[in-house]
Design a protein around this motif. Structure first.
Motif, PDB file in Angstrom:
ATOM      1  N   MET A  78       1.268  -0.441  -4.879  1.00  6.98           N
ATOM      2  CA  MET A  78       1.090  -0.708  -3.604  1.00  6.98           C
ATOM      3  C   MET A  78      -0.083   0.336  -2.941  1.00  6.98           C
ATOM      4  SD  MET A  78       3.818  -0.843  -0.489  1.00  6.98           S
ATOM      5  CE  MET A  78       3.822   1.033  -0.280  1.00  6.98           C
ATOM      6  N   ALA A  79      -1.143  -0.509  -2.603  1.00  5.68           N
ATOM      7  CA  ALA A  79      -2.411   0.250  -2.230  1.00  5.68           C
ATOM      8  C   ALA A  79      -2.094   0.758  -0.785  1.00  5.68           C
ATOM      9  CB  ALA A  79      -3.581  -0.779  -2.090  1.00  5.68           C
ATOM     10  N   PHE A  80      -2.630   1.896  -0.247  1.00  8.10           N
ATOM     11  CA  PHE A  80      -2.694   2.162   1.032  1.00  8.10           C
ATOM     12  C   PHE A  80      -3.768   1.292   1.826  1.00  8.10           C
ATOM     13  CE2 PHE A  80      -0.789   5.959  -0.747  1.00  8.10           C
ATOM     14  CZ  PHE A  80       0.216   6.257   0.398  1.00  8.10           C
ATOM     15  N   GLY A  81      -4.696   0.878   1.113  1.00 13.68           N
ATOM     16  CA  GLY A  81      -5.717   0.017   2.055  1.00 13.68           C
ATOM     17  C   GLY A  81      -6.744   1.024   2.373  1.00 13.68           C
ATOM     18  N   LEU A  82      -7.063   2.222   1.969  1.00 10.17           N
ATOM     19  CA  LEU A  82      -7.850   3.038   2.364  1.00 10.17           C
ATOM     20  C   LEU A  82      -8.402   3.530   0.824  1.00 10.17           C
ATOM     21  CD1 LEU A  82      -6.156   5.489   4.769  1.00 10.17           C
ATOM     22  CD2 LEU A  82      -7.829   3.436   5.321  1.00 10.17           C
ATOM     23  N   PRO A  83      -9.861   2.966   0.653  1.00  7.24           N
ATOM     24  CA  PRO A  83     -10.269   3.276  -0.603  1.00  7.24           C
ATOM     25  C   PRO A  83     -10.233   4.822  -0.904  1.00  7.24           C
ATOM     26  CG  PRO A  83     -11.703   1.765   0.501  1.00  7.24           C
ATOM     27  CD  PRO A  83     -10.694   2.340   1.492  1.00  7.24           C
ATOM     28  N   GLU A  84     -10.516   5.832   0.047  1.00  5.17           N
ATOM     29  CA  GLU A  84     -10.596   6.998  -0.185  1.00  5.17           C
ATOM     30  C   GLU A  84      -9.393   7.767  -0.703  1.00  5.17           C
ATOM     31  OE1 GLU A  84     -13.314   6.086   2.961  1.00  5.17           O
ATOM     32  OE2 GLU A  84     -11.408   5.585   2.480  1.00  5.17           O
ATOM     33  N   ILE A  85      -8.135   7.099  -0.274  1.00  5.30           N
ATOM     34  CA  ILE A  85      -7.197   7.418  -0.984  1.00  5.30           C
ATOM     35  C   ILE A  85      -6.653   6.743  -2.179  1.00  5.30           C
ATOM     36  CG2 ILE A  85      -4.478   7.616  -0.565  1.00  5.30           C
ATOM     37  CD1 ILE A  85      -5.162   8.170   2.616  1.00  5.30           C
ATOM     38  N   ASP A  86      -7.004   5.507  -2.190  1.00  6.95           N
ATOM     39  CA  ASP A  86      -6.539   4.435  -3.278  1.00  6.95           C
ATOM     40  C   ASP A  86      -7.050   4.853  -4.473  1.00  6.95           C
ATOM     41  OD1 ASP A  86      -4.522   3.314  -1.784  1.00  6.95           O
ATOM     42  OD2 ASP A  86      -5.966   1.625  -1.095  1.00  6.95           O
ATOM     43  N   ARG A  87      -8.513   5.322  -4.293  1.00  7.29           N
ATOM     44  CA  ARG A  87      -9.081   5.672  -5.724  1.00  7.29           C
ATOM     45  C   ARG A  87      -8.515   7.041  -6.305  1.00  7.29           C
ATOM     46  NH1 ARG A  87     -14.866   6.408  -2.467  1.00  7.29           N
ATOM     47  NH2 ARG A  87     -14.517   8.654  -2.038  1.00  7.29           N
ATOM     48  N   ARG A  95       5.946  -1.380   4.283  1.00  9.76           N
ATOM     49  CA  ARG A  95       5.107  -2.361   3.583  1.00  9.76           C
ATOM     50  C   ARG A  95       5.641  -2.746   2.283  1.00  9.76           C
ATOM     51  NH1 ARG A  95       0.618  -0.185   1.909  1.00  9.76           N
ATOM     52  NH2 ARG A  95       1.255   2.087   2.300  1.00  9.76           N
ATOM     53  N   THR A  96       6.925  -2.468   2.107  1.00  9.44           N
ATOM     54  CA  THR A  96       7.617  -3.277   0.781  1.00  9.44           C
ATOM     55  C   THR A  96       8.014  -4.553   1.406  1.00  9.44           C
ATOM     56  OG1 THR A  96       9.615  -2.057   1.041  1.00  9.44           O
ATOM     57  CG2 THR A  96       7.891  -1.098  -0.358  1.00  9.44           C
ATOM     58  N   THR A  97       8.770  -5.246   0.297  1.00  9.39           N
ATOM     59  CA  THR A  97       9.275  -6.406   0.691  1.00  9.39           C
ATOM     60  C   THR A  97      10.818  -6.525   0.510  1.00  9.39           C
ATOM     61  OG1 THR A  97       7.394  -7.861   0.029  1.00  9.39           O
ATOM     62  CG2 THR A  97       9.553  -8.933   0.086  1.00  9.39           C
ATOM     63  N   GLY A  98      11.540  -6.868   1.418  1.00 12.30           N
ATOM     64  CA  GLY A  98      13.117  -6.711   1.259  1.00 12.30           C
ATOM     65  C   GLY A  98      13.560  -5.527   2.131  1.00 12.30           C
ATOM     66  N   ALA A 130       6.799   3.360  13.068  1.00 11.19           N
ATOM     67  CA  ALA A 130       6.001   3.323  11.748  1.00 11.19           C
ATOM     68  C   ALA A 130       6.106   2.125  10.891  1.00 11.19           C
ATOM     69  CB  ALA A 130       6.417   4.437  10.988  1.00 11.19           C
ATOM     70  N   GLY A 131       6.671   0.841  11.505  1.00  9.29           N
ATOM     71  CA  GLY A 131       6.577  -0.378  10.882  1.00  9.29           C
ATOM     72  C   GLY A 131       7.863  -0.516  10.295  1.00  9.29           C
ATOM     73  N   LEU A 132       8.877   0.439  10.350  1.00  8.10           N
ATOM     74  CA  LEU A 132      10.442   0.079   9.626  1.00  8.10           C
ATOM     75  C   LEU A 132      11.141  -0.245  10.789  1.00  8.10           C
ATOM     76  CD1 LEU A 132      11.677  -0.117   7.095  1.00  8.10           C
ATOM     77  CD2 LEU A 132      12.461   2.245   7.171  1.00  8.10           C
ATOM     78  N   ASP A 163       0.831   3.251  11.856  1.00  8.03           N
ATOM     79  CA  ASP A 163       0.834   2.121  12.920  1.00  8.03           C
ATOM     80  C   ASP A 163       2.139   1.413  12.942  1.00  8.03           C
ATOM     81  OD1 ASP A 163       0.279   0.366  11.138  1.00  8.03           O
ATOM     82  OD2 ASP A 163      -1.911   0.165  11.801  1.00  8.03           O
ATOM     83  N   ALA A 164       2.320   0.515  13.648  1.00  6.37           N
ATOM     84  CA  ALA A 164       3.312  -0.369  13.585  1.00  6.37           C
ATOM     85  C   ALA A 164       3.508  -1.299  12.445  1.00  6.37           C
ATOM     86  CB  ALA A 164       3.451  -1.298  14.954  1.00  6.37           C
ATOM     87  N   LYS A 165       2.434  -1.424  11.643  1.00  6.02           N
ATOM     88  CA  LYS A 165       2.538  -2.025  10.426  1.00  6.02           C
ATOM     89  C   LYS A 165       2.531  -1.340   9.214  1.00  6.02           C
ATOM     90  CE  LYS A 165       0.027  -6.243  12.219  1.00  6.02           C
ATOM     91  NZ  LYS A 165      -1.059  -7.018  11.720  1.00  6.02           N
ATOM     92  N   GLY A 166       2.770   0.031   9.658  1.00  6.10           N
ATOM     93  CA  GLY A 166       2.937   0.919   8.584  1.00  6.10           C
ATOM     94  C   GLY A 166       1.768   1.624   7.667  1.00  6.10           C
ATOM     95  N   ARG A 167       0.622   1.407   8.408  1.00 10.20           N
ATOM     96  CA  ARG A 167      -0.686   1.474   7.911  1.00 10.20           C
ATOM     97  C   ARG A 167      -1.446   2.754   8.718  1.00 10.20           C
ATOM     98  NH1 ARG A 167      -2.194  -2.123   3.902  1.00 10.20           N
ATOM     99  NH2 ARG A 167      -1.342  -4.173   4.263  1.00 10.20           N
TER     100      ARG A 167
END
Length: 231
Positions: free
Chosen positions: A1-10, A48-51, A70-72, A200-204
């Motif tokens: 599950m990616a964070f969506g931030l290349p600086e972290i994901d790489r 950001r998981t499903t379920g 925080a999105g939860l 944020d409100a989507k966990g990002r």
């Protein structure tokens, strides 16, 4: 599950957090504020998981509005209050075998190598995240965070001053919360440090400005698992 931030994901093998694996999170042991940052970081990941998300604690101090920011949101949360930390770990292990959950979060102060291996084995082969939030009643108890566990990643989250809002008369402290996010251990990867804006409100997450992204030198690791920021 990616964070969506290349600086972290790489920095993470596979480009994100491994599903079907155990991940460990803590604050920097200076009190309730840092413990809250670690919990909100875990909540953003779980959001950001499903379920459904099972969150297991020994004390009734979860703040639902904070988790929702925080999105939860409450409709996704299954709250379990166990009598002691042994029961928390047992509940988490059993829940990780249930395929209907997106994430399982447990709050404990101590996590032995044996207990962490049991959680890792229970999570393997399932599309579920196992998150352990380490919390302590006293600063000196945080020494246990330096002991080895089977966690695939180990994170430390510390609050930073908020950025000022672009409104005349309003100073620092009113903008989006910011954290220093330390990747202390990563199986198959290297430690690193990031300054980020809180979930944020989507966990990002978002990278804070100026961008802070640098590896931790091995020589900068202090005793008891504490890490100094590399210059």
């Amino acid at each position: 599950m990616a964070f969506g931030l290349p600086e972290i994901d790489r920095r993470l093998p596979g480009g994100g957090l491994a599903m079907g694996a155990l991940h460990e999170v803590s604050g920097d042991a200076r009190g309730a504020v840092d413990g809250a940052a670690a919990a909100l970081f875990a909540a953003g990941i779980a959001a950001r998981t499903t379920g459904q998300v099972l969150w297991c604690v020994t004390r009734n101090d979860l703040f639902a509005p904070g988790l929702a920011q925080a999105g939860l949101t409450p409709e996704r949360l299954i709250y379990v209050e166990a009598g002691d930390e042994k029961s928390v770990l047992a509940c988490c292990e059993e829940a990780l075998r249930h395929r209907g959950l997106g994430a399982v979060v447990g709050e404990v102060s101590r996590l032995s190598l044996t207990s962490s291996r049991r959680l890792q084995l229970a999570a393997e082969g399932h599309p579920v995240l196992s998150l352990i939030v380490r919390r302590w009643g006293r600063e000196q108890d945080a020494v246990a965070f330096g002991q080895p566990t089977a966690a695939v990643t180990r994170w430390r989250v510390s609050p930073l001053p908020s950025a000022p809002l672009p409104v005349p008369g309003l100073g620092v402290g009113l903008g989006r919360a910011r954290w220093r996010l330390e990747l202390l251990r990563c199986k198959g990867g290297d430690p690193a440090v990031f300054d980020v804006e809180a979930c944020d409100a989507k966990g990002r997450l978002a990278l804070a400005a100026p961008v802070v992204h640098r590896p931790l030198a091995v020589s900068d690791r202090a005793e008891h698992g504490h890490v100094r920021i590399a210059s």
